[in-house]
Design a protein around this motif. Structure first.
Motif, PDB file in Angstrom:
ATOM      1  N   MET A   1       0.843  -1.193   0.000  1.00  0.00           N
ATOM      2  CA  MET A   1       0.000   0.000   0.000  1.00  0.00           C
ATOM      3  C   MET A   1       0.882   1.248   0.000  1.00  0.00           C
ATOM      4  O   MET A   1       1.907   1.292   0.663  1.00  0.00           O
ATOM      5  N   ALA A   2       0.480   2.250  -0.728  1.00  0.00           N
ATOM      6  CA  ALA A   2       1.254   3.486  -0.860  1.00  0.00           C
ATOM      7  C   ALA A   2       1.286   4.254   0.462  1.00  0.00           C
ATOM      8  O   ALA A   2       0.275   4.395   1.139  1.00  0.00           O
ATOM      9  N   LYS A   3       2.462   4.759   0.796  1.00  0.00           N
ATOM     10  CA  LYS A   3       2.605   5.549   2.015  1.00  0.00           C
ATOM     11  C   LYS A   3       2.110   6.962   1.746  1.00  0.00           C
ATOM     12  O   LYS A   3       2.292   7.508   0.673  1.00  0.00           O
ATOM     13  N   SER A   4       1.476   7.542   2.773  1.00  0.00           N
ATOM     14  CA  SER A   4       0.869   8.862   2.646  1.00  0.00           C
ATOM     15  C   SER A   4       0.883   9.550   3.999  1.00  0.00           C
ATOM     16  O   SER A   4       0.800   8.892   5.041  1.00  0.00           O
ATOM     17  N   ILE A   5       0.962  10.865   3.989  1.00  0.00           N
ATOM     18  CA  ILE A   5       0.896  11.652   5.217  1.00  0.00           C
ATOM     19  C   ILE A   5      -0.456  11.468   5.905  1.00  0.00           C
ATOM     20  O   ILE A   5      -0.583  11.666   7.102  1.00  0.00           O
ATOM     21  N   TYR A   6      -1.475  11.035   5.147  1.00  0.00           N
ATOM     22  CA  TYR A   6      -2.818  10.871   5.703  1.00  0.00           C
ATOM     23  C   TYR A   6      -3.037   9.518   6.378  1.00  0.00           C
ATOM     24  O   TYR A   6      -4.042   9.328   7.050  1.00  0.00           O
ATOM     25  N   LYS A   7      -2.136   8.583   6.176  1.00  0.00           N
ATOM     26  CA  LYS A   7      -2.307   7.256   6.779  1.00  0.00           C
ATOM     27  C   LYS A   7      -2.236   7.368   8.292  1.00  0.00           C
ATOM     28  O   LYS A   7      -1.448   8.140   8.840  1.00  0.00           O
ATOM     29  N   TYR A   8      -3.029   6.536   8.951  1.00  0.00           N
ATOM     30  CA  TYR A   8      -3.048   6.537  10.411  1.00  0.00           C
ATOM     31  C   TYR A   8      -1.633   6.303  10.957  1.00  0.00           C
ATOM     32  O   TYR A   8      -0.956   5.373  10.538  1.00  0.00           O
ATOM     33  N   GLY A   9      -1.181   7.171  11.830  1.00  0.00           N
ATOM     34  CA  GLY A   9       0.125   7.032  12.455  1.00  0.00           C
ATOM     35  C   GLY A   9       1.282   7.665  11.701  1.00  0.00           C
ATOM     36  O   GLY A   9       2.385   7.770  12.238  1.00  0.00           O
ATOM     37  N   ALA A  10       1.065   8.107  10.455  1.00  0.00           N
ATOM     38  CA  ALA A  10       2.160   8.653   9.650  1.00  0.00           C
ATOM     39  C   ALA A  10       2.728   9.934  10.250  1.00  0.00           C
ATOM     40  O   ALA A  10       3.948  10.089  10.349  1.00  0.00           O
ATOM     41  N   VAL A  11       1.874  10.838  10.655  1.00  0.00           N
ATOM     42  CA  VAL A  11       2.336  12.107  11.229  1.00  0.00           C
ATOM     43  C   VAL A  11       3.102  11.841  12.520  1.00  0.00           C
ATOM     44  O   VAL A  11       4.185  12.384  12.735  1.00  0.00           O
ATOM     45  N   ASP A  12       2.562  10.988  13.375  1.00  0.00           N
ATOM     46  CA  ASP A  12       3.231  10.680  14.642  1.00  0.00           C
ATOM     47  C   ASP A  12       4.594  10.032  14.402  1.00  0.00           C
ATOM     48  O   ASP A  12       5.559  10.327  15.109  1.00  0.00           O
ATOM     49  N   ALA A  13       4.695   9.187  13.400  1.00  0.00           N
ATOM     50  CA  ALA A  13       5.973   8.538  13.079  1.00  0.00           C
ATOM     51  C   ALA A  13       6.991   9.570  12.597  1.00  0.00           C
ATOM     52  O   ALA A  13       8.170   9.512  12.984  1.00  0.00           O
ATOM     53  N   LEU A  14       6.562  10.523  11.769  1.00  0.00           N
ATOM     54  CA  LEU A  14       7.471  11.577  11.300  1.00  0.00           C
ATOM     55  C   LEU A  14       7.940  12.442  12.467  1.00  0.00           C
ATOM     56  O   LEU A  14       9.123  12.795  12.553  1.00  0.00           O
ATOM     57  N   ILE A  15       7.042  12.766  13.368  1.00  0.00           N
ATOM     58  CA  ILE A  15       7.405  13.579  14.537  1.00  0.00           C
ATOM     59  C   ILE A  15       8.424  12.840  15.404  1.00  0.00           C
ATOM     60  O   ILE A  15       9.414  13.433  15.845  1.00  0.00           O
ATOM     61  N   ARG A  16       8.217  11.555  15.621  1.00  0.00           N
ATOM     62  CA  ARG A  16       9.184  10.778  16.415  1.00  0.00           C
ATOM     63  C   ARG A  16      10.563  10.787  15.765  1.00  0.00           C
ATOM     64  O   ARG A  16      11.584  10.878  16.456  1.00  0.00           O
ATOM     65  N   ARG A  17      10.584  10.694  14.449  1.00  0.00           N
ATOM     66  CA  ARG A  17      11.873  10.711  13.741  1.00  0.00           C
ATOM     67  C   ARG A  17      12.562  12.068  13.897  1.00  0.00           C
ATOM     68  O   ARG A  17      13.765  12.133  14.136  1.00  0.00           O
TER      69      ARG A  17
END
Length: 150
Positions: A1-17
């Motif tokens: 499945m294509a990765k997207s900023i809208y996917k559940y958890g994507a924003v939180d994962a970017l913030i953690r990084r």
């Protein structure tokens, strides 16, 4: 499945990084330092979030580039040049790192709570709909975080 900023958890994962990023981190490629990279991403995200709907039809070249970037290429190309207005090399002081980091968090959080569909134009790909903007933003931010090993 294509990765997207809208996917559940994507924003939180970017913030953690980004929380693991330090101002003195050396990039694996490119010439921006960590503060410049955050500023660059912030400028791009602000532009995307505020872009008016595009009514221009994409050119044949834009359609081919869009197909390649979104459906064939896995990662953002390392040698891609930013539009002039997003080229920030030497334009921001490293002491602004914490300010840029906080702004990064605020801007990516906005993608979680959008009250509109993104429909703006991109200089390389032409008009992008909400789905493609979600993929573009994720690929762009992921590219720069990989650039700094986070």
């Amino acid at each position: 499945m294509a990765k997207s900023i809208y996917k559940y958890g994507a924003v939180d994962a970017l913030i953690r990084r980004v929380q693991r990023l330090s101002p003195d981190q050396i990039p694996y490629w490119g010439s921006m330092n960590a503060t410049e990279m955050l500023h660059h991403c912030n400028l791009a995200n602000e532009a995307i979030l505020n872009a008016p709907k595009s009514s221009k039809k994409p050119t044949f070249k834009q359609r081919i580039l869009k197909l390649t970037f979104f459906h064939i290429k896995k990662d953002f190309p390392k040698g891609a040049r930013a539009a002039k207005r997003f080229d920030v090399k030497g334009q921001i002081d490293q002491v602004a790192f914490d300010t840029e980091k906080t702004k990064y968090f605020e801007l990516v959080e906005k993608f979680k709570n959008l009250n509109k569909k993104l429909q703006g134009g991109h200089p390389v790909f032409g008009s992008l709909n909400h789905y493609y903007w979600g993929r573009f933003v994720w690929k762009h931010l992921d590219h720069h975080l990989k650039q700094f090993g986070v």
